[in-house]
Every structure is written in C-alpha cells, then in structure tokens.
Design a protein around this motif. Structure first.
Motif, PDB file in Angstrom:
ATOM      1  N   ILE A 235       0.841  -1.205   0.000  1.00  0.00           N
ATOM      2  CA  ILE A 235       0.000   0.000   0.000  1.00  0.00           C
ATOM      3  C   ILE A 235       0.874   1.252   0.000  1.00  0.00           C
ATOM      4  O   ILE A 235       0.597   2.229  -0.716  1.00  0.00           O
ATOM      5  CB  ILE A 235      -0.939  -0.018   1.223  1.00  0.00           C
ATOM      6  CG1 ILE A 235      -1.951  -1.167   1.094  1.00  0.00           C
ATOM      7  CG2 ILE A 235      -1.669   1.318   1.365  1.00  0.00           C
ATOM      8  CD1 ILE A 235      -2.803  -1.372   2.340  1.00  0.00           C
ATOM      9  N   TRP A 236       1.933   1.224   0.771  1.00  0.00           N
ATOM     10  CA  TRP A 236       2.835   2.385   0.868  1.00  0.00           C
ATOM     11  C   TRP A 236       3.514   2.670  -0.470  1.00  0.00           C
ATOM     12  O   TRP A 236       3.711   3.830  -0.837  1.00  0.00           O
ATOM     13  CB  TRP A 236       3.875   2.106   1.945  1.00  0.00           C
ATOM     14  CG  TRP A 236       4.832   3.240   2.180  1.00  0.00           C
ATOM     15  CD1 TRP A 236       6.081   3.388   1.650  1.00  0.00           C
ATOM     16  CD2 TRP A 236       4.615   4.395   2.990  1.00  0.00           C
ATOM     17  NE1 TRP A 236       6.654   4.553   2.071  1.00  0.00           N
ATOM     18  CE2 TRP A 236       5.779   5.190   2.904  1.00  0.00           C
ATOM     19  CE3 TRP A 236       3.550   4.823   3.789  1.00  0.00           C
ATOM     20  CZ2 TRP A 236       5.890   6.395   3.581  1.00  0.00           C
ATOM     21  CZ3 TRP A 236       3.669   6.027   4.459  1.00  0.00           C
ATOM     22  CH2 TRP A 236       4.834   6.799   4.346  1.00  0.00           C
ATOM     23  N   LEU A 237       3.875   1.593  -1.203  1.00  0.00           N
ATOM     24  CA  LEU A 237       4.612   1.733  -2.457  1.00  0.00           C
ATOM     25  C   LEU A 237       3.729   1.550  -3.687  1.00  0.00           C
ATOM     26  O   LEU A 237       4.238   1.347  -4.784  1.00  0.00           O
ATOM     27  CB  LEU A 237       5.762   0.718  -2.492  1.00  0.00           C
ATOM     28  CG  LEU A 237       6.832   0.880  -1.408  1.00  0.00           C
ATOM     29  CD1 LEU A 237       7.804  -0.289  -1.440  1.00  0.00           C
ATOM     30  CD2 LEU A 237       7.575   2.195  -1.582  1.00  0.00           C
ATOM     31  N   TRP A 238       2.423   1.607  -3.513  1.00  0.00           N
ATOM     32  CA  TRP A 238       1.518   1.402  -4.644  1.00  0.00           C
ATOM     33  C   TRP A 238       1.772   2.464  -5.713  1.00  0.00           C
ATOM     34  O   TRP A 238       1.955   3.645  -5.400  1.00  0.00           O
ATOM     35  CB  TRP A 238       0.066   1.493  -4.164  1.00  0.00           C
ATOM     36  CG  TRP A 238      -0.906   0.961  -5.179  1.00  0.00           C
ATOM     37  CD1 TRP A 238      -1.653   1.682  -6.061  1.00  0.00           C
ATOM     38  CD2 TRP A 238      -1.221  -0.419  -5.411  1.00  0.00           C
ATOM     39  NE1 TRP A 238      -2.414   0.848  -6.835  1.00  0.00           N
ATOM     40  CE2 TRP A 238      -2.175  -0.450  -6.461  1.00  0.00           C
ATOM     41  CE3 TRP A 238      -0.789  -1.621  -4.850  1.00  0.00           C
ATOM     42  CZ2 TRP A 238      -2.699  -1.642  -6.948  1.00  0.00           C
ATOM     43  CZ3 TRP A 238      -1.310  -2.803  -5.322  1.00  0.00           C
ATOM     44  CH2 TRP A 238      -2.259  -2.810  -6.364  1.00  0.00           C
ATOM     45  N   PRO A 239       1.826   2.056  -6.978  1.00  0.00           N
ATOM     46  CA  PRO A 239       2.170   3.018  -8.045  1.00  0.00           C
ATOM     47  C   PRO A 239       1.153   4.156  -8.159  1.00  0.00           C
ATOM     48  O   PRO A 239      -0.060   3.949  -7.991  1.00  0.00           O
ATOM     49  CB  PRO A 239       2.176   2.148  -9.308  1.00  0.00           C
ATOM     50  CG  PRO A 239       1.350   0.946  -8.962  1.00  0.00           C
ATOM     51  CD  PRO A 239       1.584   0.706  -7.500  1.00  0.00           C
ATOM     52  N   ALA A 240       1.665   5.342  -8.426  1.00  0.00           N
ATOM     53  CA  ALA A 240       0.796   6.517  -8.548  1.00  0.00           C
ATOM     54  C   ALA A 240      -0.123   6.400  -9.749  1.00  0.00           C
ATOM     55  O   ALA A 240      -1.275   6.858  -9.724  1.00  0.00           O
ATOM     56  CB  ALA A 240       1.651   7.779  -8.645  1.00  0.00           C
ATOM     57  N   GLN A 241       0.389   5.789 -10.828  1.00  0.00           N
ATOM     58  CA  GLN A 241      -0.411   5.602 -12.035  1.00  0.00           C
ATOM     59  C   GLN A 241      -0.960   4.174 -12.068  1.00  0.00           C
ATOM     60  O   GLN A 241      -0.228   3.211 -11.831  1.00  0.00           O
ATOM     61  CB  GLN A 241       0.439   5.867 -13.275  1.00  0.00           C
ATOM     62  CG  GLN A 241      -0.327   5.741 -14.583  1.00  0.00           C
ATOM     63  CD  GLN A 241       0.543   6.080 -15.783  1.00  0.00           C
ATOM     64  OE1 GLN A 241       1.701   6.454 -15.624  1.00  0.00           O
ATOM     65  NE2 GLN A 241      -0.022   5.941 -16.973  1.00  0.00           N
ATOM     66  N   MET A 242      -2.234   4.038 -12.337  1.00  0.00           N
ATOM     67  CA  MET A 242      -2.872   2.730 -12.370  1.00  0.00           C
ATOM     68  C   MET A 242      -2.208   1.842 -13.425  1.00  0.00           C
ATOM     69  O   MET A 242      -2.080   2.238 -14.585  1.00  0.00           O
ATOM     70  CB  MET A 242      -4.365   2.870 -12.678  1.00  0.00           C
ATOM     71  CG  MET A 242      -5.096   1.542 -12.760  1.00  0.00           C
ATOM     72  SD  MET A 242      -5.025   0.565 -11.228  1.00  0.00           S
ATOM     73  CE  MET A 242      -6.000   1.605 -10.132  1.00  0.00           C
TER      74      MET A 242
END
Length: 334
Positions: A235-242
């Motif tokens: 969750i912390w490192l989830w990519p900003a772009q889908m």
C-alpha cells in the motif's frame, strides 16, 4: 517457483504413509506404484506453469513495482486456495495451525516473491529461473544447519559444483536488460539467491512445525500469511499511475495458475510419484522460462548462460541425491 514445494518435499511421509487403522487392502492400494504416464503429464505441466511465473512476474513488476506485484500475487493465490481448503473441510486445521503456516508463508512466498520481482527489474527471466534452480541446494544447507543432516559424498560435491555455477553466472553481465549495469546485476543475482535461501528456511521450518498438517492447509495459510506480511509495504509503495490491464492480467495468471493451480498439481505429483521425482521439476522450470522469455519478450539466450545452467543443474542433481555415485573406499587392513 513457489514454493510450498519445498515444504512438501521436506515432510512427505506424514501425508503419504497409510494410517495404522488402514485395512491391508487399503494399504496395498496406497503402496501400489503409479504408472509414469499418470504423473509425467503433471510434471511437465507444473514445469511449464512455474517457468511462466518468471515471465508474468517481470511483466507485473515493471508497472506495479516489486513489493506491490508480489503482494497482489499472494493475495490472488490466497483468494483462490481458501475456498478450496474450506470446501475440503480443512477450515479447522487452518484455524489450528494458522500461526505456523502464516509464519512459514513469510519465507515461503512473501519475501522470495518480492525478491524475484525486484531481480526481474534488472535481469532476464531465464537467468532468474536458472538461479532459482539452486533452491534444493539451499534447502540441503539449511537442513544441515537446522537438523544436523550433514550431506555426504556426492552431495557435498554437488553443493560445490552448484555454487561454482552460480559464481560463473554472476561473473559476467549475461541476461541483463538493456541499459542495466553490472552493479545492478550483482544486486539482482543476490536477490535471487536470497529468495532461494528463504525457500530453504521455509522448508525446514515447515518440517519442524507443520509435520503432519495437510498440504493444502499449509499452502493456503502460507499465502494468507504472505499477504498480511506484504500488505502495508504494498500500500505504501503502490504506483501513482494505475497499471495497465496487461499487468493486471499477468498477476491474475501468476496468482491463479502459477501459484494456486501449480500447488494443487504439485501435491498430486507428490502423491503419485513421490518427493524425489517431484523435485526433478526444478530441471524443467529454467527450460520453459528461457523459452518463454525468448519467444514473448525477445530475450537473448547466450552460450555462457547455457554453460552455467548446465553446471548448476549438475550441482543440483548431485546435491539433492537425484544422481548419486559411490566414492571409492580403501579396503581395511587385516
């Protein structure tokens, strides 16, 4: 390679041996040998699935990142395996052994999947699969340290040969992505070896704390534990772009086919052919991974990679006892 396979290979007798209450006819049926045609298809299919896992990990990690890709993989596998375990009446067993199975999942899936995803950001799928073939050697080393099961004779020679092959493979920048540096390659190789060490630790941990537990319980619990372990970092490192639909489909195939279905196939292979024969799938995985990488990703296969792969396979075959030879002994003097 997933890797509940190490757990099962480390403790096959608990689930395969007839119970004391079994009738003679039942025991004879359980001990009857199974024709090779009944398990060879499973062996080849399992090698194809686990070989494809490196292809899907590379596709998924490129857009998700290493930790989120690994987290999505184990979450999908857990969602796939949990209903099967419950339908087979293994809910009480899962509840009873959740601490041990969740903990094993950290080393059996959570950490190694993340490490392989990290490595595949730099090195090709074939190279990662060849390094993954060292898993049985790490398993032998951990068992040596944990259970004082010292390998002797040809197995020690196999360990030396296998790690020599790894050193040869790491000494050249073979199997790198375009633009990757040798320094990055070293970290990628170390990540793959760290993943294999995790597999070895999980095998001995499962043997020590999950002996006699149904294999499906261990597999399901390990995926749930790995999901919980990776949830917050993902969750912390989830990519900003889908990520694209292609990346999502890669992780869906990775979680369902290369993890969930592959575990079921491996359990059936253990029952039909035994753990020693099931372990030979280690030799098939790099073959399929090299093929998939060349066909679908345009990865190059160098002569040096093939030479090192052959050395590593020889080392694995000797260190696991699949291939044996007797060292000459001098006759005792009268």
């Amino acid at each position: 390679m997933t890797t509940t396979n190490n757990n099962i290979a480390a403790k096959p007798t608990a689930s395969m041996a007839p119970t004391a209450s079994a009738t003679p006819a039942t025991a004879a049926k359980a001990a009857a040998p199974v024709a090779p045609s009944a398990w060879l298809i499973d062996l080849v299919l399992l090698g194809a699935l686990w070989g494809a896992s490196f292809l899907f990990m590379r596709i998924g990690a490129a857009e998700f990142g290493a930790l989120p890709a690994a987290a999505v993989r184990v979450a999908i596998a857990a969602l796939f395996l949990l209903p099967i375990a419950l339908l087979r009446g293994q809910g009480p067993s899962l509840a009873k052994h959740w601490k041990a199975s969740f903990s094993v999942g950290v080393f059996n899936s959570g950490m190694p999947f993340a490490l392989f995803c990290f490595a595949l950001l730099t090195i090709n799928t074939g190279l990662a699969a060849v390094l993954n073939a060292t898993t049985p050697m790490f398993g032998a080393l951990v068992a040596w340290a944990w259970f004082r099961e010292r390998p002797a004779g040809s197995r020690i020679l196999g360990l030396v040969i296998g790690f020599a092959g790894v050193a040869m493979l790491a000494s050249r920048s073979a199997g790198l992505h375009a633009g990757a540096s040798g320094h990055a390659a070293l970290w990628a190789v170390l990540a793959c070896l760290g993943a294999c060490l995790c597999y070895g630790i999980s095998a001995s941990a499962a043997r020590a704390h999950l002996g006699g537990v149904p294999a499906l319980t261990t597999a399901t619990g390990s995926q749930i534990g790995a999901t919980l372990f990776l949830a917050i970092p993902a969750i912390w490192l989830w990519p900003a772009q889908m990520p694209s639909m292609r990346a999502w489909l890669a992780l869906l195939a990775l979680g369902v086919a290369c993890t969930g279905v592959a575990y079921i196939l491996f359990f059936r292979l253990i029952e039909r052919a035994g753990p020693a024969r099931a372990l030979t799938v280690t030799f098939l995985v790099p073959v399929f991974a090299l093929f998939y990488g060349a066909v679908f990703l345009g990865e190059s296969i160098t002569q040096w990679m093939l030479i090192c792969a052959a050395v590593i396979v020889c080392g694995v075959a000797l260190s696991t006892g699949i291939v044996k030879f007797n060292l000459p002994r001098s006759k005792a003097s009268a």
